[in-house]
Each structure stands twice: as C-alpha cells, then as structure tokens.
Design a protein around this motif. Structure first.
Motif, mmCIF file in Angstrom:
data_model
loop_
_atom_site.group_PDB
_atom_site.id
_atom_site.type_symbol
_atom_site.label_atom_id
_atom_site.label_comp_id
_atom_site.label_asym_id
_atom_site.label_seq_id
_atom_site.Cartn_x
_atom_site.Cartn_y
_atom_site.Cartn_z
ATOM 1 N N MET A 84 63.935 37.311 29.098
ATOM 2 C CA MET A 84 63.671 38.761 28.597
ATOM 3 C C MET A 84 65.140 39.424 28.287
ATOM 4 S SD MET A 84 60.503 39.622 31.626
ATOM 5 C CE MET A 84 60.963 41.374 31.028
ATOM 6 N N ILE A 85 64.978 40.137 27.389
ATOM 7 C CA ILE A 85 66.144 40.934 26.907
ATOM 8 C C ILE A 85 66.827 41.934 27.970
ATOM 9 C CG2 ILE A 85 65.034 42.734 25.682
ATOM 10 C CD1 ILE A 85 67.172 42.590 23.542
ATOM 11 N N GLU A 86 65.934 42.178 28.941
ATOM 12 C CA GLU A 86 66.228 43.165 30.024
ATOM 13 C C GLU A 86 67.169 42.334 30.745
ATOM 14 O OE1 GLU A 86 62.878 44.808 27.982
ATOM 15 O OE2 GLU A 86 62.941 42.859 29.074
ATOM 16 N N GLU A 87 67.130 41.073 31.133
ATOM 17 C CA GLU A 87 67.886 40.517 31.885
ATOM 18 C C GLU A 87 69.055 40.179 31.354
ATOM 19 O OE1 GLU A 87 66.172 36.543 32.602
ATOM 20 O OE2 GLU A 87 64.343 37.316 33.385
ATOM 21 N N LEU A 88 69.295 40.091 29.967
ATOM 22 C CA LEU A 88 70.643 39.966 29.280
ATOM 23 C C LEU A 88 71.380 41.197 29.371
ATOM 24 C CD1 LEU A 88 70.184 37.844 26.049
ATOM 25 C CD2 LEU A 88 71.403 37.173 27.914
ATOM 26 N N LEU A 89 70.547 42.533 29.379
ATOM 27 C CA LEU A 89 71.168 43.704 29.364
ATOM 28 C C LEU A 89 71.589 44.028 30.557
ATOM 29 C CD1 LEU A 89 68.817 45.718 27.186
ATOM 30 C CD2 LEU A 89 71.179 45.179 26.550
ATOM 31 N N PHE A 90 70.890 43.621 31.718
ATOM 32 C CA PHE A 90 71.538 43.759 32.935
ATOM 33 C C PHE A 90 72.739 42.869 33.201
ATOM 34 C CE2 PHE A 90 71.370 42.682 37.696
ATOM 35 C CZ PHE A 90 71.542 43.840 38.237
ATOM 36 N N GLU A 91 72.603 41.814 32.806
ATOM 37 C CA GLU A 91 73.766 40.824 33.055
ATOM 38 C C GLU A 91 74.923 41.536 32.219
ATOM 39 O OE1 GLU A 91 75.125 36.440 31.731
ATOM 40 O OE2 GLU A 91 73.091 36.889 31.892
ATOM 41 N N ALA A 92 74.915 41.870 31.062
ATOM 42 C CA ALA A 92 76.027 42.642 30.352
ATOM 43 C C ALA A 92 76.576 43.676 31.354
ATOM 44 C CB ALA A 92 75.746 43.008 28.975
ATOM 45 N N GLU A 93 75.842 44.808 31.527
ATOM 46 C CA GLU A 93 75.933 45.774 32.552
ATOM 47 C C GLU A 93 76.852 45.326 33.726
ATOM 48 O OE1 GLU A 93 73.961 49.459 34.993
ATOM 49 O OE2 GLU A 93 73.106 48.586 33.217
ATOM 50 N N SER A 94 76.533 44.325 34.331
ATOM 51 C CA SER A 94 76.967 43.809 35.741
ATOM 52 C C SER A 94 78.116 43.241 35.394
ATOM 53 C CB SER A 94 76.078 43.025 36.418
ATOM 54 O OG SER A 94 75.772 41.751 35.964
ATOM 55 N N GLU A 128 79.785 46.974 27.672
ATOM 56 C CA GLU A 128 78.855 48.014 27.328
ATOM 57 C C GLU A 128 77.915 47.557 26.087
ATOM 58 O OE1 GLU A 128 79.170 52.434 25.259
ATOM 59 O OE2 GLU A 128 81.203 51.630 26.059
ATOM 60 N N VAL A 129 76.919 47.772 25.809
ATOM 61 C CA VAL A 129 76.023 47.268 24.755
ATOM 62 C C VAL A 129 75.411 48.643 23.922
ATOM 63 C CG1 VAL A 129 73.866 46.250 23.960
ATOM 64 C CG2 VAL A 129 75.187 45.303 25.853
ATOM 65 N N VAL A 165 82.714 45.570 24.522
ATOM 66 C CA VAL A 165 81.682 46.512 23.806
ATOM 67 C C VAL A 165 80.876 45.506 22.889
ATOM 68 C CG1 VAL A 165 81.220 48.441 22.402
ATOM 69 C CG2 VAL A 165 83.041 48.662 24.147
ATOM 70 N N ILE A 166 79.779 45.430 22.950
ATOM 71 C CA ILE A 166 78.958 44.806 22.075
ATOM 72 C C ILE A 166 78.190 45.636 21.252
ATOM 73 C CG2 ILE A 166 76.791 43.123 21.719
ATOM 74 C CD1 ILE A 166 77.609 41.740 24.422
ATOM 75 N N THR A 167 78.323 45.804 20.113
ATOM 76 C CA THR A 167 77.615 46.669 19.201
ATOM 77 C C THR A 167 76.532 45.807 18.211
ATOM 78 O OG1 THR A 167 79.451 47.931 18.937
ATOM 79 C CG2 THR A 167 78.043 48.571 17.281
ATOM 80 N N LEU A 168 75.250 46.083 18.271
ATOM 81 C CA LEU A 168 74.262 45.576 17.873
ATOM 82 C C LEU A 168 73.899 46.434 16.538
ATOM 83 C CD1 LEU A 168 71.973 44.533 20.892
ATOM 84 C CD2 LEU A 168 73.756 43.033 19.420
ATOM 85 N N ASN A 169 73.574 45.788 15.225
ATOM 86 C CA ASN A 169 73.068 46.318 14.502
ATOM 87 C C ASN A 169 71.766 46.736 14.325
ATOM 88 O OD1 ASN A 169 72.601 47.480 11.690
ATOM 89 N ND2 ASN A 169 73.811 45.984 10.575
ATOM 90 N N LYS A 170 71.542 47.968 14.626
ATOM 91 C CA LYS A 170 69.977 48.617 14.730
ATOM 92 C C LYS A 170 69.082 48.617 13.595
ATOM 93 C CE LYS A 170 70.891 53.659 14.661
ATOM 94 N NZ LYS A 170 70.895 54.839 15.408
ATOM 95 N N ALA A 189 72.808 37.697 23.170
ATOM 96 C CA ALA A 189 73.036 36.487 23.786
ATOM 97 C C ALA A 189 74.598 35.837 23.210
ATOM 98 C CB ALA A 189 72.157 35.208 23.729
ATOM 99 N N GLU A 190 74.338 35.631 21.761
ATOM 100 C CA GLU A 190 75.516 35.169 21.098
ATOM 101 C C GLU A 190 76.979 36.060 21.196
ATOM 102 O OE1 GLU A 190 77.153 33.978 16.637
ATOM 103 O OE2 GLU A 190 74.981 33.920 17.216
ATOM 104 N N GLU A 191 76.793 37.486 21.093
ATOM 105 C CA GLU A 191 77.904 38.235 21.290
ATOM 106 C C GLU A 191 78.110 38.414 22.846
ATOM 107 O OE1 GLU A 191 79.424 39.458 18.859
ATOM 108 O OE2 GLU A 191 77.706 38.891 17.499
ATOM 109 N N MET A 192 77.464 37.860 23.840
ATOM 110 C CA MET A 192 77.899 37.740 25.193
ATOM 111 C C MET A 192 78.624 36.499 25.350
ATOM 112 S SD MET A 192 74.740 39.350 27.324
ATOM 113 C CE MET A 192 75.498 38.853 29.033
ATOM 114 N N GLY A 193 78.337 35.515 24.478
ATOM 115 C CA GLY A 193 79.019 34.407 24.331
ATOM 116 C C GLY A 193 80.393 34.517 23.972
ATOM 117 N N HIS A 194 80.538 35.415 22.858
ATOM 118 C CA HIS A 194 81.920 35.892 22.740
ATOM 119 C C HIS A 194 82.732 36.372 23.481
ATOM 120 C CE1 HIS A 194 81.124 34.401 18.816
ATOM 121 N NE2 HIS A 194 80.221 35.303 18.476
#
Length: 129
Positions: A1-11, A15-16, A34-39, A53-58
């Motif tokens: 779930m995307i929420e897991e990735l967002l929580f992981e990023a925050e922890s 910043e997303v 800082v990860i910026t996603l094109n809305k 996930a790819e941006e977190m990989g970076h």
C-alpha cells in the motif's frame, strides 16, 4: 500500500510533496531529502506508488545530480533506483505467493501488488536479466 511507503519516507526524514511540473515527462524527482511527485500525471494510486518507490530508491542509492541521462554514471544511478523499487514492490517471493493465491495473469498480479502493469513488466524483465 502507498501508505506504507509514505510512512517509511516520513520515518526516514524524507518529505513527499505533490507539484505540477511543466514537463509532463517528469513524473517524480528526488533532491536532498525531498521527493516531489508530479500531481498532473499520477492517474492511479498504483502509478503514484511505483514512482514514489523509485524516488525512494534514489534516496537510498543515488548521489549528485542524475538528471542528465546522457552520462553513463547517471544512467547507472537511475537503474539503481529502479532496482530498489523492484525489490521493494515486487520481491521475488511475491511470484510464489501469487501462484499459490491462484493469480494466473499479469493484470491480476499487478493489481494484487498494487503496481502498474508497466512497472510489473519492467520488474519481470529485470529479474529475468
């Protein structure tokens, strides 16, 4: 779930943000924590999850500016970010569990994992090497 990735990023102190880029080819960027996603491009939660996930990989694998993909070092770092995302969202054991669950095609598999079919195809190509 995307929420897991967002929580992981925050922890991890990442910043997303969501932002409309002028260039629609840019789906996401990672710069200095800082990860910026094109809305304007993110059509589905699955697509957003794959890009995040790819941006977190970076964040975990890249250094410096890798935007200029004409440099081999930048291409290699781009691939490292994608590999990290493949391992995170489509781990090898997911193929076994999908089979055991009765999933029989890539559409069902992508839906089960919450990723796009394009991302799943890329992950399969990576694993088949």
């Amino acid at each position: 779930m995307i929420e897991e990735l967002l929580f992981e990023a925050e922890s991890e102190g990442i910043e997303v943000r969501n932002h409309s880029f002028k260039n629609p080819k840019i789906k996401g960027l990672y710069v200095d924590g800082v990860i910026t996603l094109n809305k304007s491009i993110l059509e589905t939660t699955a697509e957003k999850k794959c890009i995040l996930a790819e941006e977190m990989g970076h964040h975990h694998t890249a250094y410096g500016n890798i935007l200029n993909q004409s440099h081999i070092v930048s291409k290699k770092q781009e691939l490292l970010g994608r590999k990290w995302a493949f391992h995170r969202l489509v781990p090898l054991n997911s193929f076994i569990s999908a089979f055991q669950t009765g999933i029989r095609n890539r559409f069902e598999f992508a839906e089960h994992l919450g990723v796009t079919e394009v991302f799943l195809d890329s992950a399969i190509a990576y694993y088949l090497g």
